[in-house]
Motif scaffolding. Structure first.
Motif, PDB file in Angstrom:
ATOM      1  N   ALA A 130      -0.799   8.044  -6.093  1.00 18.47           N
ATOM      2  CA  ALA A 130      -1.785   8.767  -5.285  1.00 18.47           C
ATOM      3  C   ALA A 130      -2.362   9.993  -5.973  1.00 18.47           C
ATOM      4  O   ALA A 130      -3.539  10.288  -5.838  1.00 18.47           O
ATOM      5  CB  ALA A 130      -1.165   9.163  -3.942  1.00 18.47           C
ATOM      6  N   LYS A 181       0.819  -1.216   0.000  1.00 15.71           N
ATOM      7  CA  LYS A 181       0.000   0.000   0.000  1.00 15.71           C
ATOM      8  C   LYS A 181       0.851   1.263   0.000  1.00 15.71           C
ATOM      9  O   LYS A 181       0.507   2.253  -0.661  1.00 15.71           O
ATOM     10  CB  LYS A 181      -0.931  -0.001   1.199  1.00 15.71           C
ATOM     11  CG  LYS A 181      -1.995  -1.093   1.148  1.00 15.71           C
ATOM     12  CD  LYS A 181      -2.932  -1.002   2.334  1.00 15.71           C
ATOM     13  CE  LYS A 181      -4.001  -2.084   2.255  1.00 15.71           C
ATOM     14  NZ  LYS A 181      -4.921  -2.036   3.427  1.00 15.71           N
ATOM     15  N   GLU A 182       1.956   1.235   0.732  1.00 12.02           N
ATOM     16  CA  GLU A 182       2.817   2.421   0.796  1.00 12.02           C
ATOM     17  C   GLU A 182       3.427   2.708  -0.569  1.00 12.02           C
ATOM     18  O   GLU A 182       3.436   3.853  -1.030  1.00 12.02           O
ATOM     19  CB  GLU A 182       3.918   2.217   1.836  1.00 12.02           C
ATOM     20  CG  GLU A 182       4.813   3.433   2.005  1.00 12.02           C
ATOM     21  CD  GLU A 182       5.878   3.225   3.060  1.00 12.02           C
ATOM     22  OE1 GLU A 182       6.744   4.110   3.224  1.00 12.02           O
ATOM     23  OE2 GLU A 182       5.862   2.161   3.730  1.00 12.02           O
ATOM     24  N   TYR A 219       2.215   1.742  -3.446  1.00 11.02           N
ATOM     25  CA  TYR A 219       1.134   2.129  -4.352  1.00 11.02           C
ATOM     26  C   TYR A 219       0.801   3.605  -4.185  1.00 11.02           C
ATOM     27  O   TYR A 219       0.659   4.346  -5.180  1.00 11.02           O
ATOM     28  CB  TYR A 219      -0.103   1.265  -4.085  1.00 11.02           C
ATOM     29  CG  TYR A 219      -1.226   1.512  -5.063  1.00 11.02           C
ATOM     30  CD1 TYR A 219      -1.314   0.776  -6.236  1.00 11.02           C
ATOM     31  CD2 TYR A 219      -2.198   2.476  -4.819  1.00 11.02           C
ATOM     32  CE1 TYR A 219      -2.340   0.999  -7.141  1.00 11.02           C
ATOM     33  CE2 TYR A 219      -3.218   2.710  -5.713  1.00 11.02           C
ATOM     34  CZ  TYR A 219      -3.290   1.964  -6.878  1.00 11.02           C
ATOM     35  OH  TYR A 219      -4.299   2.206  -7.772  1.00 11.02           O
ATOM     36  N   GLN A 220       0.667   4.063  -2.948  1.00  6.41           N
ATOM     37  CA  GLN A 220       0.333   5.459  -2.697  1.00  6.41           C
ATOM     38  C   GLN A 220       1.447   6.396  -3.171  1.00  6.41           C
ATOM     39  O   GLN A 220       1.185   7.456  -3.743  1.00  6.41           O
ATOM     40  CB  GLN A 220       0.074   5.675  -1.199  1.00  6.41           C
ATOM     41  CG  GLN A 220      -1.225   5.058  -0.707  1.00  6.41           C
ATOM     42  CD  GLN A 220      -2.449   5.671  -1.366  1.00  6.41           C
ATOM     43  OE1 GLN A 220      -2.526   6.876  -1.580  1.00  6.41           O
ATOM     44  NE2 GLN A 220      -3.422   4.828  -1.702  1.00  6.41           N
ATOM     45  N   ASN A 221       2.687   6.000  -2.935  1.00  2.86           N
ATOM     46  CA  ASN A 221       3.816   6.840  -3.348  1.00  2.86           C
ATOM     47  C   ASN A 221       3.964   6.908  -4.865  1.00  2.86           C
ATOM     48  O   ASN A 221       4.645   7.796  -5.382  1.00  2.86           O
ATOM     49  CB  ASN A 221       5.123   6.309  -2.738  1.00  2.86           C
ATOM     50  CG  ASN A 221       5.170   6.486  -1.241  1.00  2.86           C
ATOM     51  OD1 ASN A 221       4.457   7.323  -0.685  1.00  2.86           O
ATOM     52  ND2 ASN A 221       5.988   5.689  -0.573  1.00  2.86           N
TER      53      ASN A 221
END
Length: 595
Positions: free
Chosen positions: A350, A342-343, A345-347
């Motif tokens: 987002a 998730k980290e 993916y967001q980086n």
């Protein structure tokens, strides 16, 4: 129990069951429908499903979709279409029609270079902006003093009313013929100028009066006649301009390069042009338009400066180059499952800024990879793409879908014919069904480049195109990072172990040496053991590795060795008691004996 024995001398020649391949995914470089990355596969679906019908329940359990046994078979049995064979880039070996198309394209490019058409688009914008600025300045100047124009007009109306104009005409009728013309003095010239200005003012004022229409026409004709330069002066100015233009030599043709290769230079240039021609089915005008668009896009995107940008290394596990295929093509791995983090993916996705950075990073990676290719006619100038769809977030992730579609469009439009093979591994069963539906709409050329394999066939499919010593260990191969006993120069033997079968491998030893070997079974769940059997009848068998059960979670590769000063053989035993075939890969070598 059936038992197989194999010696190293015949290991390489051992028959390997042929793997057939589903060829259904559209090619990146051609303008055809592209399926979105698959949705994430639930853990329940990641496990093997029974051979009978599979039932998938929707969210609320309101609908149930039954997939018959035929679709299930698609996951385990891979079908094959005619394999794609790369065309020659040697101009002399091309068909006549293709040679002609190449010559026509080179002629169009030369004409465009002579006219600087590739940079014309870049210059048009500044010129238009400059023109707009000039018009804006003129408009501002006109607004600075609007009252002055009005005052002049009012004075002219007062001084030059219609009756005054009539009186002038009456006086002219009674005057005697004018004396012979004399050379005008400075004072006379000033008076004449003043008269012309007043007459012009009279023309403006009288234009309001209908009775003075004829007078206005007469005065306008005289003013125009005075203001118009002589015909001879116009001819002289035109001749001078032509002479000036003739003296200035035309600018030299512009130089344009793509991927470090000039468009028109040598054989490497022909290889580049052939890529664009093949992408457009040798339609010369379409290929020429594609080249111009690509050159323009590269300038707009800033490719040259992009190569030196530092965009970080957060995505080095998502996309990476590793090894070569059996024909020498570099292999690029795309691991979509990494975006389950998730980290990460967001980086990456987002917001628009982060998606743009990802796109620039992906293009930078591709550009650096392309510049390592060999663009000589007989060189390797294409790449094999391996796409791992295990745990892929899939189309449910809107941001990933947007970034993927944008990247695909750029690749299609600006990177033609750089893919030798597209291999999709760990593909979910429903993805195979989707590709089966769109397959009839794809060209044979496109389908022949694409391969799909389910989880149970992924390693076997990779070995069909890439030798096991070149395949990363996480995909069933023997290639590992760091310093190892073996390198890619050490060839690997492949064996298929049938269900409920024990397979043995023998390494003969004729002199004092240190024998080392490594092996793995894809998926393991077998028993393994090793022993040394001396040649002498009175010798003793030595247990090198005690027989043990090896599961898929225990270890990926077994590395072992044995030193001996007497002749004999080392025997490896792999016992497959499962109901499935197993792929065994191994290699060995001898080293100098040391105490």
């Amino acid at each position: 129990m059936a038992e197989e024995t194999q010696k190293p001398e015949s290991a390489a020649a051992a028959p390997v069951e042929e793997v057939t391949v589903v060829v259904e995914k559209p090619e990146v470089t051609e303008k055809e429908p592209q399926p979105s990355p698959p949705a994430p596969v639930p853990e329940s679906e990641a496990t093997e499903k029974p051979a009978a019908a599979v039932v998938v329940e929707e969210e609320k359990g309101e609908a149930v979709v039954e997939i018959d046994e035929k679709l299930k078979v698609e996951e385990s049995k891979i079908t094959e279409s005619v394999s794609f064979k790369e065309e020659t880039n040697v101009v002399g070996e091309l068909p006549e029609a293709q040679k002609k198309a190449l010559d026509e394209l080179k002629q169009l490019i030369q004409e465009a270079l002579n006219k600087h058409e590739f940079t014309a688009k870049q210059e048009e914008k500044p010129v238009a902006e400059k023109k707009a600025e000039v018009e804006e300045e003129e408009k501002e100047k006109g607004e600075e003093n609007p009252t002055a124009v009005v005052e002049v007009s009012e004075e002219s109306k007062v001084e030059t009313e219609a009756p005054a104009a009539v009186e002038v005409k009456e006086e002219e009728k009674t005057l005697p013929p004018p004396p012979p013309a004399e050379e005008p003095t400075v004072e006379t010239a000033a008076v004449e100028t003043e008269v012309v200005e007043k007459v012009t003012a009279v023309a403006v004022a009288v234009a309001v009066d209908d009775d003075g229409a004829k007078t206005v026409e007469a005065i306008e004709e005289s003013v125009v006649a005075v203001a118009t330069p002589p015909a001879e002066t116009e001819k002289e100015e035109a001749a001078a301009e032509e002479t000036k233009e003739a003296e200035v030599p035309p600018p030299p043709p512009e130089e344009v390069s793509i991927w470090g290769i000039p468009l028109l230079a040598d054989e490497k240039s022909d290889v580049i042009l052939l890529k664009f021609l093949r992408a457009r089915d040798f339609k010369v005008n379409d290929a020429f338009t594609m080249i111009k668009n690509t050159v323009g896009w590269r300038k707009e995107f800033g490719i040259d400066s992009l190569l030196d940008e530092d965009l970080g290394n957060e995505l080095e596990k998502v996309v990476f180059m590793h090894g070569l295929d059996k024909k020498g093509h570099p292999v690029c791995y795309n691991v979509y499952g990494e975006f389950q983090n998730k980290e990460l993916y967001q980086n990456t996705f987002a917001d628009e800024e982060k998606r743009t950075k990802f796109l620039r990073w992906r293009i930078q990676f591709l550009e650096k990879s392309i510049r390592k290719l060999d663009f000589s006619p007989n060189g390797i100038n294409t790449i094999v793409q391996v796409n791992d769809l295990k745990n892929s977030p899939g189309p449910a992730k809107k941001e990933l879908r947007q970034a993927t579609n944008q990247a695909l469009n750029l690749l299609q439009d600006n990177y033609p014919e750089f893919v030798a093979k597209q291999v999709f591994i760990n593909v979910p069963w429903w993805y195979l069904a989707f590709n089966r539906m769109i397959s009839p709409f794809l060209t044979q050329r496109t389908k022949s480049k694409f391969v799909c394999a389910g989880p149970s066939k992924s390693a076997e499919t990779l070995f069909r195109y890439i030798s096991p010593e070149q395949v990363p260990v996480q995909y069933g191969g023997l290639s590992r990072e760091g310093e190892q006993e073996f390198t890619v120069a050490d060839a690997v033997a492949e064996v298929t172990i049938k269900p409920a079968t024990k397979h043995t491998i023998e390494f003969p030893i004729t002199e004092k040496c240190n024998l080392v070997w490594e092996l793995r079974v894809v998926g393991w769940n077998v028993t393994y053991g090793a022993e040394f059997v001396p040649t002498a009848e009175d010798g003793y068998t030595v247990i090198v590795s005690k027989t043990r059960k090896v599961s898929s979670s225990d270890e990926t590769v077994i590395s072992d060795g044995f030193k001996t000063s007497e002749p004999g053989k080392v025997v490896l035993t792999v016992d497959n008691q499962t109901s499935k075939k197993k792929k065994l890969v191994y290699r060995s070598k001898t080293k100098a004996y040391s105490d």
